[in-house]
Design a protein around this motif. Structure first.
Motif, PDB file in Angstrom:
ATOM      1  N   GLY A   6      -0.559   5.188 -11.306  1.00 23.26           N
ATOM      2  CA  GLY A   6      -0.075   5.034  -9.940  1.00 23.26           C
ATOM      3  C   GLY A   6      -0.474   3.759  -9.240  1.00 23.26           C
ATOM      4  O   GLY A   6      -0.275   3.625  -8.026  1.00 23.26           O
ATOM      5  N   LEU A   7      -1.038   2.815  -9.982  1.00 24.25           N
ATOM      6  CA  LEU A   7      -1.460   1.536  -9.420  1.00 24.25           C
ATOM      7  C   LEU A   7      -0.915   0.389 -10.268  1.00 24.25           C
ATOM      8  O   LEU A   7      -0.664   0.559 -11.464  1.00 24.25           O
ATOM      9  CB  LEU A   7      -2.986   1.433  -9.393  1.00 24.25           C
ATOM     10  CG  LEU A   7      -3.737   2.349  -8.430  1.00 24.25           C
ATOM     11  CD1 LEU A   7      -5.215   2.373  -8.785  1.00 24.25           C
ATOM     12  CD2 LEU A   7      -3.545   1.877  -6.994  1.00 24.25           C
TER      13      LEU A   7
ATOM     14  N   LYS B 294      -1.028  12.809  -7.086  1.00 26.31           N
ATOM     15  CA  LYS B 294      -0.829  11.475  -6.524  1.00 26.31           C
ATOM     16  C   LYS B 294      -0.125  10.597  -7.550  1.00 26.31           C
ATOM     17  O   LYS B 294      -0.680  10.287  -8.602  1.00 26.31           O
ATOM     18  CB  LYS B 294      -2.179  10.868  -6.133  1.00 26.31           C
ATOM     19  CG  LYS B 294      -2.881  11.638  -5.028  1.00 26.31           C
ATOM     20  CD  LYS B 294      -4.222  11.011  -4.678  1.00 26.31           C
ATOM     21  CE  LYS B 294      -4.915  11.793  -3.572  1.00 26.31           C
ATOM     22  NZ  LYS B 294      -6.234  11.188  -3.222  1.00 26.31           N
TER      23      LYS B 294
ATOM     24  N   ASP C 209       0.815  -1.216   0.000  1.00 25.97           N
ATOM     25  CA  ASP C 209       0.000   0.000   0.000  1.00 25.97           C
ATOM     26  C   ASP C 209       0.854   1.273   0.000  1.00 25.97           C
ATOM     27  O   ASP C 209       0.553   2.226   0.726  1.00 25.97           O
ATOM     28  CB  ASP C 209      -0.936  -0.017   1.215  1.00 25.97           C
ATOM     29  CG  ASP C 209      -2.120   0.923   1.039  1.00 25.97           C
ATOM     30  OD1 ASP C 209      -2.549   1.138  -0.104  1.00 25.97           O
ATOM     31  OD2 ASP C 209      -2.608   1.457   2.064  1.00 25.97           O
TER      32      ASP C 209
ATOM     33  N   GLY D  47       2.082   3.548   3.687  1.00 23.57           N
ATOM     34  CA  GLY D  47       2.376   2.161   3.357  1.00 23.57           C
ATOM     35  C   GLY D  47       3.596   1.643   4.081  1.00 23.57           C
ATOM     36  O   GLY D  47       4.185   2.326   4.924  1.00 23.57           O
TER      37      GLY D  47
ATOM     38  N   HIS E  32       2.118   4.818  -0.964  1.00 21.93           N
ATOM     39  CA  HIS E  32       1.553   6.050  -1.518  1.00 21.93           C
ATOM     40  C   HIS E  32       2.659   7.097  -1.629  1.00 21.93           C
ATOM     41  O   HIS E  32       3.513   7.214  -0.753  1.00 21.93           O
ATOM     42  CB  HIS E  32       0.434   6.595  -0.627  1.00 21.93           C
ATOM     43  CG  HIS E  32      -0.833   5.813  -0.714  1.00 21.93           C
ATOM     44  ND1 HIS E  32      -0.992   4.580  -0.111  1.00 21.93           N
ATOM     45  CD2 HIS E  32      -2.014   6.078  -1.339  1.00 21.93           C
ATOM     46  CE1 HIS E  32      -2.224   4.128  -0.352  1.00 21.93           C
ATOM     47  NE2 HIS E  32      -2.858   5.013  -1.094  1.00 21.93           N
ATOM     48  N   LYS E  33       2.597   7.862  -2.711  1.00 17.91           N
ATOM     49  CA  LYS E  33       3.560   8.937  -2.926  1.00 17.91           C
ATOM     50  C   LYS E  33       2.877  10.060  -3.691  1.00 17.91           C
ATOM     51  O   LYS E  33       2.196   9.812  -4.699  1.00 17.91           O
ATOM     52  CB  LYS E  33       4.766   8.420  -3.726  1.00 17.91           C
ATOM     53  CG  LYS E  33       5.704   9.503  -4.256  1.00 17.91           C
ATOM     54  CD  LYS E  33       6.510  10.148  -3.142  1.00 17.91           C
ATOM     55  CE  LYS E  33       7.488  11.175  -3.701  1.00 17.91           C
ATOM     56  NZ  LYS E  33       8.258  11.844  -2.627  1.00 17.91           N
ATOM     57  N   SER E  34       3.046  11.289  -3.209  1.00 19.90           N
ATOM     58  CA  SER E  34       2.466  12.449  -3.882  1.00 19.90           C
ATOM     59  C   SER E  34       3.509  13.536  -4.023  1.00 19.90           C
ATOM     60  O   SER E  34       4.426  13.662  -3.206  1.00 19.90           O
ATOM     61  CB  SER E  34       1.277  13.005  -3.084  1.00 19.90           C
ATOM     62  OG  SER E  34       0.246  12.052  -2.975  1.00 19.90           O
TER      63      SER E  34
ATOM     64  N   LEU F  54       1.827   7.527  -6.653  1.00 22.40           N
ATOM     65  CA  LEU F  54       1.585   6.139  -6.272  1.00 22.40           C
ATOM     66  C   LEU F  54       0.346   6.111  -5.388  1.00 22.40           C
ATOM     67  O   LEU F  54       0.256   6.864  -4.416  1.00 22.40           O
ATOM     68  CB  LEU F  54       2.778   5.552  -5.518  1.00 22.40           C
ATOM     69  CG  LEU F  54       4.116   5.514  -6.266  1.00 22.40           C
ATOM     70  CD1 LEU F  54       5.212   4.941  -5.365  1.00 22.40           C
ATOM     71  CD2 LEU F  54       4.016   4.714  -7.553  1.00 22.40           C
ATOM     72  N   GLN F  55      -0.596   5.219  -5.710  1.00 22.17           N
ATOM     73  CA  GLN F  55      -1.888   5.250  -5.026  1.00 22.17           C
ATOM     74  C   GLN F  55      -2.226   3.906  -4.384  1.00 22.17           C
ATOM     75  O   GLN F  55      -3.346   3.421  -4.482  1.00 22.17           O
ATOM     76  CB  GLN F  55      -2.989   5.647  -6.019  1.00 22.17           C
ATOM     77  CG  GLN F  55      -2.751   6.992  -6.679  1.00 22.17           C
ATOM     78  CD  GLN F  55      -3.956   7.484  -7.439  1.00 22.17           C
ATOM     79  OE1 GLN F  55      -5.003   7.784  -6.863  1.00 22.17           O
ATOM     80  NE2 GLN F  55      -3.822   7.561  -8.755  1.00 22.17           N
ATOM     81  N   GLY F  56      -1.219   3.307  -3.727  1.00 20.69           N
ATOM     82  CA  GLY F  56      -1.454   2.045  -3.038  1.00 20.69           C
ATOM     83  C   GLY F  56      -0.844   0.874  -3.770  1.00 20.69           C
ATOM     84  O   GLY F  56      -1.559  -0.022  -4.235  1.00 20.69           O
TER      85      GLY F  56
END
Length: 255
Positions: A224-225, A24, A15, A65, A17-19, A26-28
């Protein structure tokens, strides 16, 4: 402390995440990599592939995450220098650009990190450098300067330099994207030999043939997924999502 996420993987994340501000990236993202795995990361430009790779060795922070490398938890933000040093020793990285020191010879570029970071004696560093230069077929260019090498040779030197740190995992961020087409094959061949030797590798690539023939796992990133993942035969021959089908059809148009 062992990872609670599974039985001793080399690398594992859950999971992530990076913004960047409101964007956004990376979204999980969740993935597991075991020793000897060769994981190709594919997807359209701007979908988070390179950012994901850079989070794995903490060139980038992540905002949510969990990340585990060699059984050790790696924090997403604050990281002590000792932890970062150990992480960089365990996880090698090869970039799009070669990042060789232009004022040093090839062998001097390879000797530098084992000497300064690992604290090895100079003679041991030189033997290590010669071994890995031989592995990538460039022992005869040990005394050359980067300016005297082709792009493919520079990238092979960069691979050898990372190997001199004896990493448990190698990350490759589009290692052939800056090369002229006729030089791509020599770099991919070195990477194929590494894969066959059992090196654990994560490779962001647009080289679909490499992903299909050399990898044992493919991750398809989109927005991002990880939209699809699995055995290359399944991913390439039976894509489930329309986005992956369109992506692969465009890639093969230009192959």
């Amino acid at each position: 402390m062992m990872s609670p996420l599974g039985p001793e993987p080399v690398l594992q994340c859950r999971d992530l995440h990076k913004s960047y501000g409101d964007i956004k990236v990376l979204q999980g993202v969740s993935a597991t990599v075991h020793a000897g795995d060769v994981v190709s990361i594919i997807g359209p430009s701007g979908c988070g592939k390179s950012t994901f790779l850079r989070c794995l060795n903490r060139l980038e922070s992540f905002h949510g995450g969990e990340l585990w490398v060699m059984g050790q938890n790696v924090p997403g933000t604050s990281l002590q220098w000792k932890q970062l040093r150990q992480l960089r020793m365990s996880v090698g990285m090869v970039f799009q650009q070669f990042n060789l020191f232009p004022h040093l010879t090839v062998i001097e570029n390879l000797v530098l990190a084992p000497r300064q970071v690992l604290g090895l004696q100079l003679e041991e560093c030189q033997k290590l450098a010669e071994h890995h230069l031989s592995l990538v077929g460039l022992l005869n260019r040990a005394d050359s300067y980067p300016s005297q090498l082709s792009g493919g040779q520079k990238q092979r030197v960069a691979i050898a330099r990372s190997l001199c740190m004896n990493p448990a995992v190698m990350l490759f961020d589009e290692p052939t994207s800056a090369l002229d087409p006729e030089l791509v094959g020599e770099v991919l061949q070195v990477m194929k030999v590494l894969a066959e030797s059992g090196m654990t590798m994560l490779v962001v690539t647009h080289e679909m043939r490499f992903a299909r023939d050399v990898s044992n796992q493919v991750l398809f990133f989109n927005n991002g997924l990880i939209e699809e993942q699995g055995d290359p035969v399944v991913v390439f021959n039976n894509p489930r999502s329309e986005r992956l089908r369109n992506f692969l059809s465009c890639q093969y148009c230009y192959a």
